[in-house]
Design an enzyme around this catalytic site. Structure first.
Site, PDB file in Angstrom:
ATOM      1  N   PRO A  11       0.793  -1.225   0.000  1.00 29.76           N
ATOM      2  CA  PRO A  11       0.000   0.000   0.000  1.00 29.76           C
ATOM      3  C   PRO A  11       0.829   1.281   0.000  1.00 29.76           C
ATOM      4  O   PRO A  11       1.885   1.345   0.634  1.00 29.76           O
ATOM      5  CB  PRO A  11      -0.831  -0.100   1.280  1.00 29.76           C
ATOM      6  CG  PRO A  11      -0.134  -1.095   2.128  1.00 29.76           C
ATOM      7  CD  PRO A  11       0.530  -2.060   1.186  1.00 29.76           C
ATOM      8  N   ARG A  19       4.901  10.895  -2.489  1.00 24.62           N
ATOM      9  CA  ARG A  19       4.545  10.736  -1.078  1.00 24.62           C
ATOM     10  C   ARG A  19       5.792  10.910  -0.208  1.00 24.62           C
ATOM     11  O   ARG A  19       6.796  10.229  -0.408  1.00 24.62           O
ATOM     12  CB  ARG A  19       3.997   9.322  -0.924  1.00 24.62           C
ATOM     13  CG  ARG A  19       3.980   8.756   0.454  1.00 24.62           C
ATOM     14  CD  ARG A  19       4.016   7.230   0.350  1.00 24.62           C
ATOM     15  NE  ARG A  19       3.771   6.639   1.634  1.00 24.62           N
ATOM     16  CZ  ARG A  19       4.189   5.427   1.971  1.00 24.62           C
ATOM     17  NH1 ARG A  19       4.856   4.674   1.120  1.00 24.62           N
ATOM     18  NH2 ARG A  19       3.938   4.954   3.157  1.00 24.62           N
ATOM     19  N   TYR A  24      11.075   8.974   1.219  1.00 23.91           N
ATOM     20  CA  TYR A  24      11.109   7.929   0.189  1.00 23.91           C
ATOM     21  C   TYR A  24      11.765   8.376  -1.122  1.00 23.91           C
ATOM     22  O   TYR A  24      11.925   7.560  -2.028  1.00 23.91           O
ATOM     23  CB  TYR A  24       9.687   7.425  -0.081  1.00 23.91           C
ATOM     24  CG  TYR A  24       9.040   6.814   1.152  1.00 23.91           C
ATOM     25  CD1 TYR A  24       9.537   5.630   1.692  1.00 23.91           C
ATOM     26  CD2 TYR A  24       7.956   7.430   1.790  1.00 23.91           C
ATOM     27  CE1 TYR A  24       8.969   5.072   2.831  1.00 23.91           C
ATOM     28  CE2 TYR A  24       7.380   6.874   2.924  1.00 23.91           C
ATOM     29  CZ  TYR A  24       7.895   5.698   3.441  1.00 23.91           C
ATOM     30  OH  TYR A  24       7.338   5.141   4.572  1.00 23.91           O
ATOM     31  N   ASN A  75       8.300  -5.448  -1.086  1.00 27.32           N
ATOM     32  CA  ASN A  75       8.187  -4.325  -0.152  1.00 27.32           C
ATOM     33  C   ASN A  75       6.712  -4.272   0.240  1.00 27.32           C
ATOM     34  O   ASN A  75       5.897  -3.721  -0.501  1.00 27.32           O
ATOM     35  CB  ASN A  75       8.622  -3.010  -0.796  1.00 27.32           C
ATOM     36  CG  ASN A  75       8.548  -1.863   0.201  1.00 27.32           C
ATOM     37  OD1 ASN A  75       7.963  -2.014   1.275  1.00 27.32           O
ATOM     38  ND2 ASN A  75       9.101  -0.721  -0.155  1.00 27.32           N
ATOM     39  N   ALA A  78       3.172  -0.899   4.744  1.00 27.22           N
ATOM     40  CA  ALA A  78       2.729  -1.024   6.139  1.00 27.22           C
ATOM     41  C   ALA A  78       2.278  -2.442   6.497  1.00 27.22           C
ATOM     42  O   ALA A  78       2.269  -2.812   7.681  1.00 27.22           O
ATOM     43  CB  ALA A  78       1.606  -0.030   6.414  1.00 27.22           C
ATOM     44  N   GLU A  99      13.241  -9.125   1.184  1.00 27.01           N
ATOM     45  CA  GLU A  99      12.377  -8.038   1.666  1.00 27.01           C
ATOM     46  C   GLU A  99      13.119  -6.708   1.477  1.00 27.01           C
ATOM     47  O   GLU A  99      14.310  -6.630   1.796  1.00 27.01           O
ATOM     48  CB  GLU A  99      12.096  -8.290   3.158  1.00 27.01           C
ATOM     49  CG  GLU A  99      11.271  -7.239   3.849  1.00 27.01           C
ATOM     50  CD  GLU A  99      11.060  -7.588   5.348  1.00 27.01           C
ATOM     51  OE1 GLU A  99      11.443  -8.704   5.780  1.00 27.01           O
ATOM     52  OE2 GLU A  99      10.546  -6.718   6.065  1.00 27.01           O
ATOM     53  N   HIS A 101      12.921  -2.428   2.080  1.00 26.64           N
ATOM     54  CA  HIS A 101      12.312  -1.192   2.565  1.00 26.64           C
ATOM     55  C   HIS A 101      13.168  -0.027   2.093  1.00 26.64           C
ATOM     56  O   HIS A 101      14.395  -0.052   2.269  1.00 26.64           O
ATOM     57  CB  HIS A 101      12.204  -1.180   4.094  1.00 26.64           C
ATOM     58  CG  HIS A 101      11.343  -2.287   4.578  1.00 26.64           C
ATOM     59  ND1 HIS A 101       9.970  -2.273   4.424  1.00 26.64           N
ATOM     60  CD2 HIS A 101      11.648  -3.475   5.134  1.00 26.64           C
ATOM     61  CE1 HIS A 101       9.485  -3.414   4.879  1.00 26.64           C
ATOM     62  NE2 HIS A 101      10.482  -4.152   5.308  1.00 26.64           N
ATOM     63  N   ARG A 108      13.134   4.522  12.527  1.00 23.59           N
ATOM     64  CA  ARG A 108      11.849   5.217  12.572  1.00 23.59           C
ATOM     65  C   ARG A 108      11.026   4.763  13.796  1.00 23.59           C
ATOM     66  O   ARG A 108      11.579   4.224  14.744  1.00 23.59           O
ATOM     67  CB  ARG A 108      11.119   4.984  11.238  1.00 23.59           C
ATOM     68  CG  ARG A 108      11.933   5.521  10.055  1.00 23.59           C
ATOM     69  CD  ARG A 108      11.241   5.296   8.725  1.00 23.59           C
ATOM     70  NE  ARG A 108       9.989   6.044   8.656  1.00 23.59           N
ATOM     71  CZ  ARG A 108       9.075   5.864   7.687  1.00 23.59           C
ATOM     72  NH1 ARG A 108       9.286   4.968   6.730  1.00 23.59           N
ATOM     73  NH2 ARG A 108       7.966   6.576   7.687  1.00 23.59           N
TER      74      ARG A 108
END
Ligand code: DQA
Length: 145
Positions: A11, A19, A24, A75, A78, A99, A101, A108
């Site tokens: 998402p 965004r 990012y 990825n 959330a 994986e 990110h 964070r």
């Protein structure tokens, strides 16, 4: 083992480039797809990048990958931090799972520190920006040799 790699995105990653660019970056998911395709071709692999805001769609793609792909770069956005269902689907996939990110989730909020997907992933990239996808593709090239 199949030389096809699925690159699955969860998402809000459709908004990549727009965004929270301070977190990012400005590159888009189309840029990521182009970078990954270049690296995949260099390594004798092919790839398909997909994105959905819907958990069930991501699970369906993981099921599809069982029949088609040798590896999944994911990825989960959330869903990383919440989805036992995505973990279960990945546990039913026999190929390699990496994986990714874009941000360093460990730097964070604490709710981003736990990943269900990491319980299945063969490797994890975090905080390498969008470059993490191409780096994961290089690793996939080694794993699928
Ligand atoms: C993310 C990190 C997640 O915590 C967040 O929810 C995302 C993107 C990343 O690529 O850094 O949507 O997976």
């Amino acid at each position: 083992m199949s030389k096809l790699v699925y690159i699955l995105n969860g998402p809000n990653l459709n908004l990549l480039g727009k965004r929270q660019p301070e977190i990012y970056g400005r590159a888009t998911l189309d840029d990521v797809a182009a970078d990954c395709a270049t690296v995949a071709a260099e390594l004798g692999l092919t790839c398909e990048l997909k994105q959905s805001n819907w958990e069930g769609q991501i699970i369906d793609w993981i099921h599809e990958a069982r029949e088609r792909a040798g590896g999944i770069i994911i990825n989960p956005g959330a869903f990383t931090h919440t989805s036992v269902a995505i973990l279960d689907a990945l546990n039913a996939f026999d190929g390699f799972v990496l994986e990714v990110h874009i941000s360093n989730v460990h730097k964070r909020e604490s709710f981003r520190h736990h990943s269900y997907v990491s319980m299945r992933a063969d490797g994890v990239m975090a905080g390498f920006g969008v470059q993490g996808y191409a780096l994961a593709m290089r690793r996939m090239g080694e794993l699928l040799k």
